[in-house]
Enzyme design. Sequence first.
Site, mmCIF file in Angstrom:
data_model
loop_
_atom_site.group_PDB
_atom_site.id
_atom_site.type_symbol
_atom_site.label_atom_id
_atom_site.label_comp_id
_atom_site.label_asym_id
_atom_site.label_seq_id
_atom_site.Cartn_x
_atom_site.Cartn_y
_atom_site.Cartn_z
ATOM 1 N N TYR A 31 0.852 -1.180 0.000
ATOM 2 C CA TYR A 31 0.000 0.000 0.000
ATOM 3 C C TYR A 31 0.890 1.233 0.000
ATOM 4 O O TYR A 31 1.844 1.314 0.763
ATOM 5 C CB TYR A 31 -0.892 0.004 1.243
ATOM 6 C CG TYR A 31 -1.743 1.247 1.393
ATOM 7 C CD1 TYR A 31 -2.784 1.507 0.508
ATOM 8 C CD2 TYR A 31 -1.514 2.155 2.420
ATOM 9 C CE1 TYR A 31 -3.576 2.652 0.645
ATOM 10 C CE2 TYR A 31 -2.300 3.293 2.567
ATOM 11 C CZ TYR A 31 -3.320 3.532 1.676
ATOM 12 O OH TYR A 31 -4.094 4.658 1.825
ATOM 13 N N LYS A 36 4.321 9.044 8.900
ATOM 14 C CA LYS A 36 4.040 8.464 10.226
ATOM 15 C C LYS A 36 5.002 8.931 11.322
ATOM 16 O O LYS A 36 4.813 10.028 11.846
ATOM 17 C CB LYS A 36 3.955 6.946 10.093
ATOM 18 C CG LYS A 36 2.797 6.587 9.132
ATOM 19 C CD LYS A 36 2.278 5.188 9.148
ATOM 20 C CE LYS A 36 0.980 5.132 8.350
ATOM 21 N NZ LYS A 36 0.983 4.289 7.178
ATOM 22 N N ASP A 78 9.290 2.919 -0.170
ATOM 23 C CA ASP A 78 8.244 3.571 0.615
ATOM 24 C C ASP A 78 8.451 3.162 2.066
ATOM 25 O O ASP A 78 8.054 2.083 2.481
ATOM 26 C CB ASP A 78 6.865 3.166 0.093
ATOM 27 C CG ASP A 78 5.745 3.829 0.879
ATOM 28 O OD1 ASP A 78 6.044 4.536 1.874
ATOM 29 O OD2 ASP A 78 4.574 3.634 0.508
HETATM 30 C C1 LIG Z 1 0.342 4.761 5.762
HETATM 31 C C2 LIG Z 1 1.095 4.527 4.521
HETATM 32 C C3 LIG Z 1 1.030 5.390 3.425
HETATM 33 C C4 LIG Z 1 0.059 6.535 3.377
HETATM 34 O O1 LIG Z 1 0.323 7.480 4.349
HETATM 35 P P1 LIG Z 1 -0.883 8.478 4.781
HETATM 36 O O2 LIG Z 1 -0.220 9.418 5.729
HETATM 37 O O3 LIG Z 1 -1.927 7.610 5.392
HETATM 38 O O4 LIG Z 1 -1.357 9.135 3.546
HETATM 39 C C5 LIG Z 1 1.865 5.178 2.352
HETATM 40 N N1 LIG Z 1 2.719 4.137 2.343
HETATM 41 C C6 LIG Z 1 2.808 3.277 3.369
HETATM 42 C C7 LIG Z 1 3.786 2.167 3.312
HETATM 43 C C8 LIG Z 1 1.986 3.427 4.486
HETATM 44 O O5 LIG Z 1 2.025 2.540 5.469
#
Ligand SMILES: *Cc1c(COP(=O)(O)O)cnc(C)c1O
Length: 429
Positions: free
Chosen positions: A144, A267, A239
């Site tokens: 994701y 995060k 990511d």
């Molecule tokens: C949470 C997450 C996102 C998206 O971040 P948001 O702040 O919710 O938009 C993108 N990539 C990864 C791996 C994530 O866990």
Amino acid sequence: MNREQSSALYKEAVKYLPGGVDSPVRAFRSVGGTPIFMTKGKGSHLFDEDQNEYIDYCMSWGPLILGHADQDIVNTIQETSASGTSFGTPHRYEVQLAKMVIEAFPSIERVRFVNSGTEATMSAISLARGYTGRNKIIKFEGCYHGHADFLLVAAGSGMATFGTPDSAGVTKANAQDTLVLPFNDLNELKKCLEKESEDIAAIIMEPVPCNNGLVLPNDGYLEGVRELCDRYDVLLIFDEVINGFRLSYGGAQAYYKVKPDLTTLGKIIGGGLPVGAYGGPGKIMDKVSPDGPVYQAGTLSGNPLAMAAGIATLKKLSDGRVYSELKNLAKLLYSKLEPTLQQYKGKVLFSQLESIFTFSFTDIEKITSVNEVQKCDMAFFASFHGQMLSRGIYLAPSGYEVGFLSAAHTQDDIERTAQAVKESLGEIL
Ligand SMILES: *Cc1c(COP(=O)(O)O)cnc(C)c1O
């Protein structure tokens, strides 16, 4: 456990908010029941509208590595906000946080702050396209990367395939530029690159996928992806929105010693406030506006409160002590769970990497592919979730999500959790 206030609020919420929530998994659809409305978080605990107390392992989906309402973070936010909440000008905190991120991630020479992980991945991909002049990207099944259109494409078969939209509202053109491949499969990646590399701007991946259960990369897999990217001249984007500052201070790239071209963060670097970031070497980042032609902007980007909370968080993480504490907590959790896991061997799998963990209802011994996650019994997870909740343990409300330990969890929390797992599994298995 009485949850009348939560139920009443939820009834009202669905009138005004789609599904009663602002982010879908919060709605408890995959575990059933009513979402719980929280009023307070302190340390490792959450408190709801009916004065119930929970040991929290969702931890706001990853950011709260220091726990809820850490005193230093709260003080920082209070002090910083007294001088204003946004200037719309440069300020010293964004420089300071950028320096800290760059020191922690040697692959990053320059970083741009944004407001969410979604913005970070979306912008990193635009940058990769602008830098290479190519359109297509490769992502992996089950990873994701936020909700940008061209990233909301999952997979059909396990073969290299043109993506089909996973979400309504994603155009065919968007989906077609996103190729979806199986994680942990270097052969499929090589085949795809052989055929298409001249059109491919970048590969984006979570080095350790944490949004589809916990899938661990096979030995040598990340190195193999890096080699293929070099051989076929394709950019590699890690990511690290979850992995970054979670697996280690230098994220997954330090943990596995594999260097991407671009990195996305989020995060943890916002200390619980909305934030995201993307960064990489100067020669790529200099393509970003105003130095370069790739336009990207944000009214509240680099917001002083988020930057200050991020700085305060990284300061507490930088000497590595929190990571050793988390390692010990993770070990303790495993050792307390072990007798129960032995008892239910072949029915429940507990997977763990540093402070990330997950319970899966499967007879598989180690999950290395998304297919294996898809085969886990989510009905069992739903019952397990409900049982744990009634024992005061708050797990993320989906079997596809992971749990997080924080520096605020205590030995007592872990012991109570292990007891709750034992009782919960006893009820349902
Ligand atoms: C949470 C997450 C996102 C998206 O971040 P948001 O702040 O919710 O938009 C993108 N990539 C990864 C791996 C994530 O866990």
